[in-house]
Structure formats: C-alpha cells, structure tokens
Design an enzyme around this catalytic site. Structure first.
Site, PDB file in Angstrom:
ATOM      1  N   ASN A   9       0.864  -1.180   0.000  1.00 55.95           N
ATOM      2  CA  ASN A   9       0.000   0.000   0.000  1.00 55.95           C
ATOM      3  C   ASN A   9       0.900   1.230   0.000  1.00 55.95           C
ATOM      4  O   ASN A   9       1.480   1.575   1.024  1.00 55.95           O
ATOM      5  CB  ASN A   9      -0.893  -0.021   1.250  1.00 55.95           C
ATOM      6  CG  ASN A   9      -1.701   1.255   1.385  1.00 55.95           C
ATOM      7  OD1 ASN A   9      -1.848   2.009   0.421  1.00 55.95           O
ATOM      8  ND2 ASN A   9      -2.224   1.507   2.577  1.00 55.95           N
ATOM      9  N   TRP A  10       0.987   1.867  -1.167  1.00 56.49           N
ATOM     10  CA  TRP A  10       1.901   3.012  -1.275  1.00 56.49           C
ATOM     11  C   TRP A  10       1.308   4.289  -0.696  1.00 56.49           C
ATOM     12  O   TRP A  10       1.988   5.313  -0.626  1.00 56.49           O
ATOM     13  CB  TRP A  10       2.261   3.245  -2.743  1.00 56.49           C
ATOM     14  CG  TRP A  10       3.222   2.243  -3.302  1.00 56.49           C
ATOM     15  CD1 TRP A  10       3.842   1.217  -2.631  1.00 56.49           C
ATOM     16  CD2 TRP A  10       3.684   2.165  -4.656  1.00 56.49           C
ATOM     17  NE1 TRP A  10       4.654   0.514  -3.481  1.00 56.49           N
ATOM     18  CE2 TRP A  10       4.582   1.070  -4.727  1.00 56.49           C
ATOM     19  CE3 TRP A  10       3.435   2.901  -5.811  1.00 56.49           C
ATOM     20  CZ2 TRP A  10       5.219   0.708  -5.911  1.00 56.49           C
ATOM     21  CZ3 TRP A  10       4.062   2.540  -6.985  1.00 56.49           C
ATOM     22  CH2 TRP A  10       4.948   1.460  -7.038  1.00 56.49           C
ATOM     23  N   LYS A  11       0.034   4.275  -0.367  1.00 54.84           N
ATOM     24  CA  LYS A  11      -0.635   5.487   0.137  1.00 54.84           C
ATOM     25  C   LYS A  11      -0.404   6.644  -0.849  1.00 54.84           C
ATOM     26  O   LYS A  11      -0.328   6.406  -2.044  1.00 54.84           O
ATOM     27  CB  LYS A  11      -0.147   5.824   1.540  1.00 54.84           C
ATOM     28  CG  LYS A  11      -0.146   4.596   2.452  1.00 54.84           C
ATOM     29  CD  LYS A  11       0.113   4.932   3.875  1.00 54.84           C
ATOM     30  CE  LYS A  11       0.238   3.645   4.666  1.00 54.84           C
ATOM     31  NZ  LYS A  11       0.194   3.864   6.091  1.00 54.84           N
ATOM     32  N   HIS A  95      -9.362   1.165   4.942  1.00 51.42           N
ATOM     33  CA  HIS A  95      -8.080   1.420   5.630  1.00 51.42           C
ATOM     34  C   HIS A  95      -8.312   2.417   6.769  1.00 51.42           C
ATOM     35  O   HIS A  95      -9.130   3.337   6.641  1.00 51.42           O
ATOM     36  CB  HIS A  95      -7.063   1.976   4.630  1.00 51.42           C
ATOM     37  CG  HIS A  95      -5.674   1.987   5.178  1.00 51.42           C
ATOM     38  ND1 HIS A  95      -5.237   2.953   6.044  1.00 51.42           N
ATOM     39  CD2 HIS A  95      -4.641   1.133   5.015  1.00 51.42           C
ATOM     40  CE1 HIS A  95      -3.976   2.701   6.387  1.00 51.42           C
ATOM     41  NE2 HIS A  95      -3.591   1.594   5.771  1.00 51.42           N
ATOM     42  N   GLU A  97      -6.725   4.887   7.736  1.00 49.93           N
ATOM     43  CA  GLU A  97      -6.537   6.296   7.374  1.00 49.93           C
ATOM     44  C   GLU A  97      -7.781   6.847   6.676  1.00 49.93           C
ATOM     45  O   GLU A  97      -8.115   8.018   6.825  1.00 49.93           O
ATOM     46  CB  GLU A  97      -5.280   6.459   6.492  1.00 49.93           C
ATOM     47  CG  GLU A  97      -4.020   6.270   7.323  1.00 49.93           C
ATOM     48  CD  GLU A  97      -2.818   5.755   6.563  1.00 49.93           C
ATOM     49  OE1 GLU A  97      -2.835   5.759   5.319  1.00 49.93           O
ATOM     50  OE2 GLU A  97      -1.851   5.326   7.228  1.00 49.93           O
ATOM     51  N   GLU A 164      -5.103  -4.705  10.895  1.00 45.10           N
ATOM     52  CA  GLU A 164      -4.103  -3.646  11.031  1.00 45.10           C
ATOM     53  C   GLU A 164      -4.369  -2.855  12.306  1.00 45.10           C
ATOM     54  O   GLU A 164      -5.171  -1.900  12.282  1.00 45.10           O
ATOM     55  CB  GLU A 164      -4.175  -2.707   9.831  1.00 45.10           C
ATOM     56  CG  GLU A 164      -3.922  -3.381   8.506  1.00 45.10           C
ATOM     57  CD  GLU A 164      -3.361  -2.392   7.480  1.00 45.10           C
ATOM     58  OE1 GLU A 164      -2.264  -2.649   6.996  1.00 45.10           O
ATOM     59  OE2 GLU A 164      -3.997  -1.370   7.223  1.00 45.10           O
ATOM     60  N   GLY A 170       2.629   2.584  10.593  1.00 48.77           N
ATOM     61  CA  GLY A 170       3.569   3.677  10.356  1.00 48.77           C
ATOM     62  C   GLY A 170       4.285   4.147  11.609  1.00 48.77           C
ATOM     63  O   GLY A 170       4.890   5.216  11.613  1.00 48.77           O
ATOM     64  N   SER A 208       3.727  -1.790  10.354  1.00 49.73           N
ATOM     65  CA  SER A 208       5.181  -1.783  10.490  1.00 49.73           C
ATOM     66  C   SER A 208       5.834  -3.120  10.158  1.00 49.73           C
ATOM     67  O   SER A 208       6.777  -3.547  10.830  1.00 49.73           O
ATOM     68  CB  SER A 208       5.577  -1.290  11.892  1.00 49.73           C
ATOM     69  OG  SER A 208       5.084   0.029  12.106  1.00 49.73           O
ATOM     70  N   GLY A 229       2.978  -0.974   4.237  1.00 57.93           N
ATOM     71  CA  GLY A 229       2.994   0.436   3.864  1.00 57.93           C
ATOM     72  C   GLY A 229       4.417   0.903   3.607  1.00 57.93           C
ATOM     73  O   GLY A 229       4.992   0.675   2.542  1.00 57.93           O
ATOM     74  N   GLY A 230       5.014   1.542   4.618  1.00 58.90           N
ATOM     75  CA  GLY A 230       6.332   2.171   4.480  1.00 58.90           C
ATOM     76  C   GLY A 230       7.395   1.290   3.826  1.00 58.90           C
ATOM     77  O   GLY A 230       8.131   1.740   2.938  1.00 58.90           O
TER      78      GLY A 230
HETATM   79  C1  PEP Z   1      -0.660   0.307   6.028  1.00 61.01           C
HETATM   80  O1  PEP Z   1      -0.811   1.499   5.838  1.00 61.01           O
HETATM   81  O2  PEP Z   1      -1.500  -0.489   5.577  1.00 61.01           O
HETATM   82  C2  PEP Z   1       0.504  -0.110   6.796  1.00 61.01           C
HETATM   83  C3  PEP Z   1       0.483  -1.301   7.317  1.00 61.01           C
HETATM   84  O3  PEP Z   1       1.529   0.792   6.933  1.00 61.01           O
HETATM   85  P1  PEP Z   1       2.986   0.526   7.585  1.00 61.01           P
HETATM   86  O4  PEP Z   1       3.487  -0.790   7.018  1.00 61.01           O
HETATM   87  O5  PEP Z   1       3.805   1.688   7.163  1.00 61.01           O
HETATM   88  O6  PEP Z   1       2.779   0.443   9.057  1.00 61.01           O
END
Ligand code: PEP
Length: 248
Positions: A9-11, A95, A97, A164, A170, A208, A229-230
C-alpha cells in the site's frame, strides 16, 4: 492450504515516473519467486502505467480506495468500473486512514464492498483497533463489530481481511507475532460462526512490517500474509518481504 499474499500500500506516495522506476527494478527481484501472491496498490494517477508494466508479470494491481456508485455526479470519486478498466483486480477498502481522515464508517465500507464485489473486484478489507481500545481490552469486541458492520450481507468469495492495529501503522511498533495470531484467530472464529467458506479466507497482518519481522509473523498459523505500507516503497525491501513470506 492458503497461499501467502503480500500486498503493498503506497498510500499518497510516488509519481508516475517513480512508479515506473519502482516496478522496473522490483520485477526482476521477484521473477523467480513462487508460492506467494503479490499485489501493488499505487495512487490512482499511477494505475494505468503500473498496469502496463505489470502485465504478464504475475503481480496484481490494486487500488487504495473506491466509491460505492458505478458512475454519476460524485466529483472527485473513482468507481469500480473505472478501476477495472485501469487494470485493477483488487481494491483496499476501509483502511484506518480512510476511516480516520475521511470519516468512513462500517456502513460506507459495507456499501463499497458490495459495489466492488458486484463488479468483480477482489477486496482487501482493513480492520483493527486503536491503542485506546487495546488498552481498554476491547480489541476483540472492536474487531467483531467492524466485521459485522463491514461484511453485512457479504459472502466471502473474493474477500481478504487485513488486520491492522492502528497503533502499529507507520509507527515502527509491530504487534508481536502472538498478538497478531490471536487477533487473526478471533477474526477466523467470527467468520466461521457467521459465513460459509471462512477457512479459505486469507488474513493479512499490517502494521510496520519489515524484512526483519516478516518471517516471524508468517510463522504463525493464522497469519497468511501482510499488507505493507512504508517498507513497500523501496523495491529491495518489498522484495525481501515477499521472499521472507515464502521462506517462513
Ligand atoms: C498500512 O498502511 O497499511 C501499513 C500497514 O503501513 P505501515 O506498514 O507503514 O505500518
């Protein structure tokens, strides 16, 4: 046996040029990796270029969001029909966010899942508790509420769940493998009690995930993959996560 699934997930990251650069370096890194499904969810503006580059690679294209109507006067929204014609086969819905910054409720999430499914898109449904809810010992209650609301009148074909915990997204704070497994087991139990075909549904962990913790998370019987994500923003770290998912 559920096949491992790793999704990026590049957001709101990466231009069209950066998307091309990522995919051109990532694909050779995973060309000989088997036994895992991979999907990438770039921003809407990069979907078409990503679809061209991913064609025949075996890596699927996902969108990060969708609207619940097929067309009409909804300025700024994107429909499932548009996602399909851009080459997507998956969409991430719910999600945290989106829930936090765009006021998405379980009811809205449910409408989105219905329209996405009706149009043939597979769905990654995100759920998870906040830090306060965990500290109040309400994790399982919150998970069950989100499942009941988001999956109202939804059959499980084409559904993947991403657990999640919001406090792990993040933040660099990963759930322990035991915490992830017990939350996934709670999700599986709810699905088994309430829907047909619960045994085949993949449950991903998100929060994370890195090349360093993927193997430990994947060692758990209820963890079928990850939503990343990151650590999915660099081709080398995302490729290491993909490889870690099959060696675990
Ligand atoms: C996400 O946004 O779905 C996520 C899991 O982000 P991160 O891996 O950066 O915690």
């Amino acid at each position: 046996m559920r096949k491992p699934f790793i999704a990026a997930n590049w957001k709101m990251n990466k231009t069209i040029e950066e998307t091309e650069e990522f995919i051109n370096s990532f694909l050779p890194m995973v060309s000989d990796v088997t036994g895992v499904d991979i999907a990438i969810a770039p921003p809407f503006t990069s979907l078409c270029v990503a679809a061209k580059l991913l064609k025949k690679s075996g890596v699927s294209l996902a969108a990060q969001n969708v609207f619940y109507e097929e067309k009409g006067a909804y300025t700024g929204e994107i429909s499932p029909v548009m996602l399909l014609s851009s080459g997507c086969t998956w969409v991430i819905i719910g999600h945290s966010e989106r829930r936090q910054y765009f006021s998405e409720t379980d009811e809205i999430v449910n409408k989105k899942i219905h329209t996405a499914g009706k149009n043939g898109l597979d769905v990654i449904l995100c759920i998870g508790e906040s830090l306060q809810e965990r500290e109040e010992d309400r994790t399982f209650e919150v998970i069950e509420q989100q499942l009941a609301g988001s999956l109202k009148d939804v059959q499980l074909d084409g559904i993947t769940i991403a657990y999640e915990p919001i406090w792990a997204i993040g933040t660099g704070k990963t759930a322990t493998k035991e915490q992830a497994n017990e939350a996934h087991a709670c999700i599986r139990d709810w699905l088994k009690k309430n829907r047909e075909g619960a045994g085949e549904v993949r449950i991903l962990y998100g929060g994370s995930v890195t090349p360093d913790n993927i193997e430990s998370l994947m060692s758990q019987p209820e963890v079928d993959g990850a939503l990343v994500g990151g650590a999915s923003l660099r081709p080398d770290s995302f490729a290491m996560i993909v490889k870690g998912a099959v060696t675990a």
